[in-house]
Design a protein around this motif. Structure first.
Motif, PDB file in Angstrom:
ATOM      1  N   GLN A  27     -26.922  50.588 -13.449  1.00 56.05           N
ATOM      2  CA  GLN A  27     -27.403  51.696 -14.514  1.00 56.05           C
ATOM      3  C   GLN A  27     -26.630  53.031 -14.043  1.00 56.05           C
ATOM      4  OE1 GLN A  27     -31.507  51.315 -14.395  1.00 56.05           O
ATOM      5  NE2 GLN A  27     -31.530  50.810 -16.491  1.00 56.05           N
ATOM      6  N   LYS A  28     -26.786  53.338 -12.938  1.00 55.58           N
ATOM      7  CA  LYS A  28     -26.292  54.743 -12.339  1.00 55.58           C
ATOM      8  C   LYS A  28     -24.941  54.939 -12.270  1.00 55.58           C
ATOM      9  CE  LYS A  28     -30.586  55.630  -9.628  1.00 55.58           C
ATOM     10  NZ  LYS A  28     -31.242  54.702 -10.139  1.00 55.58           N
ATOM     11  N   GLY A  36     -27.324  55.638 -17.460  1.00 57.32           N
ATOM     12  CA  GLY A  36     -26.563  56.637 -17.928  1.00 57.32           C
ATOM     13  C   GLY A  36     -25.166  56.929 -17.251  1.00 57.32           C
ATOM     14  N   GLY A  37     -24.756  55.919 -16.528  1.00 55.59           N
ATOM     15  CA  GLY A  37     -23.430  55.844 -15.876  1.00 55.59           C
ATOM     16  C   GLY A  37     -23.540  56.871 -14.759  1.00 55.59           C
ATOM     17  N   GLN A  43     -26.000  64.213 -14.455  1.00 54.77           N
ATOM     18  CA  GLN A  43     -26.880  65.287 -15.163  1.00 54.77           C
ATOM     19  C   GLN A  43     -28.091  65.264 -14.768  1.00 54.77           C
ATOM     20  OE1 GLN A  43     -25.609  64.812 -19.194  1.00 54.77           O
ATOM     21  NE2 GLN A  43     -23.472  65.471 -19.152  1.00 54.77           N
ATOM     22  N   PHE A  44     -28.829  64.052 -14.900  1.00 57.35           N
ATOM     23  CA  PHE A  44     -30.248  63.996 -14.646  1.00 57.35           C
ATOM     24  C   PHE A  44     -30.482  64.425 -13.076  1.00 57.35           C
ATOM     25  CE2 PHE A  44     -33.695  61.204 -12.624  1.00 57.35           C
ATOM     26  CZ  PHE A  44     -34.553  61.752 -13.525  1.00 57.35           C
ATOM     27  N   MET A  45     -29.683  64.044 -12.131  1.00 55.26           N
ATOM     28  CA  MET A  45     -29.866  64.566 -10.711  1.00 55.26           C
ATOM     29  C   MET A  45     -29.886  66.015 -10.915  1.00 55.26           C
ATOM     30  SD  MET A  45     -30.255  61.802  -8.801  1.00 55.26           S
ATOM     31  CE  MET A  45     -29.902  60.292  -8.532  1.00 55.26           C
ATOM     32  N   PRO A  52     -25.252  68.315  -5.070  1.00 57.51           N
ATOM     33  CA  PRO A  52     -24.602  68.253  -6.292  1.00 57.51           C
ATOM     34  C   PRO A  52     -24.850  66.866  -7.193  1.00 57.51           C
ATOM     35  CG  PRO A  52     -22.840  68.089  -4.519  1.00 57.51           C
ATOM     36  CD  PRO A  52     -24.143  68.284  -4.011  1.00 57.51           C
ATOM     37  N   GLY A  53     -24.699  66.947  -8.307  1.00 59.50           N
ATOM     38  CA  GLY A  53     -25.164  65.898  -9.265  1.00 59.50           C
ATOM     39  C   GLY A  53     -24.358  64.479  -9.064  1.00 59.50           C
TER      40      GLY A  53
END
Length: 182
Positions: A27-28, A36-37, A43-45, A52-53
């Protein structure tokens, strides 16, 4: 080769755990299964203070996908279990403020997955594994504390940095609330 029920049980545990980890990891990394790829996960991170995300998204995705795949195969079991457990430590830190139970967004699932992956790293994969086929060259006794120690230290640094960013953001928000003239 004599296979006993312990070997079958370890195979079942490795396959089930590996499948769950791989599905979450893909998923990640790839956006599979509604994920969300890398971009969406990055962006979520960032939003939960893992920065850094993009690096955080890749590290989490690789720990889950790679650790899960290796656990399922029973290959490099100490490193695979430790990597997956490290990823679960990061996830548990996110869910901890919501309590224990998954029904309220708590840390139940990452805690259980972390316990299982750590246990697999310690117990080893059993005879129905690639580690067994290749003579356990990637599954030596000394590798267990080494892998768990390195991953524990890295997880402590990453989660600690996140906690400091969260505290700083909360302090900044509190300072802004008290200085708005109300």
């Amino acid at each position: 080769m004599c296979v006993d029920r312990r070997d079958v049980g370890l195979l079942m545990l490795r396959l089930g755990t590996g499948a769950v980890l791989m599905s979450h990891g893909t998923q990640k990394l790839f956006g599979w299964f509604g994920g969300g790829g890398v971009e969406g996960t990055a962006q979520f991170m960032e939003s939960i203070q893992y920065k850094p995300g993009t690096v955080s998204a890749l590290a989490s995705g690789v720990a889950e996908t790679g650790g899960g795949a290796l656990l399922a195969m029973g290959l490099a079991t100490p490193a695979a279990g430790a990597a997956a457990a490290g990823g679960m430590a990061g996830a548990a830190a996110v869910h901890a403020p919501n309590g224990f139970f998954n029904t309220s967004g708590g840390l139940e699932l990452p805690a259980v997955m972390g316990l299982i992956t750590t246990s697999l790293a310690v117990m080893g994969p059993g005879r129905l594994s690639l580690d067994h086929v290749i003579g356990h060259t990637l599954n030596r006794d000394w590798m267990v504390p080494a892998a768990l120690g390195v991953v524990s230290a890295a997880a402590a640094v990453v989660v600690g940095a996140r906690q400091r960013r969260l505290a700083a953001a909360q302090a900044e928000e509190s300072a802004g609330d008290s200085g708005d003239g109300e």
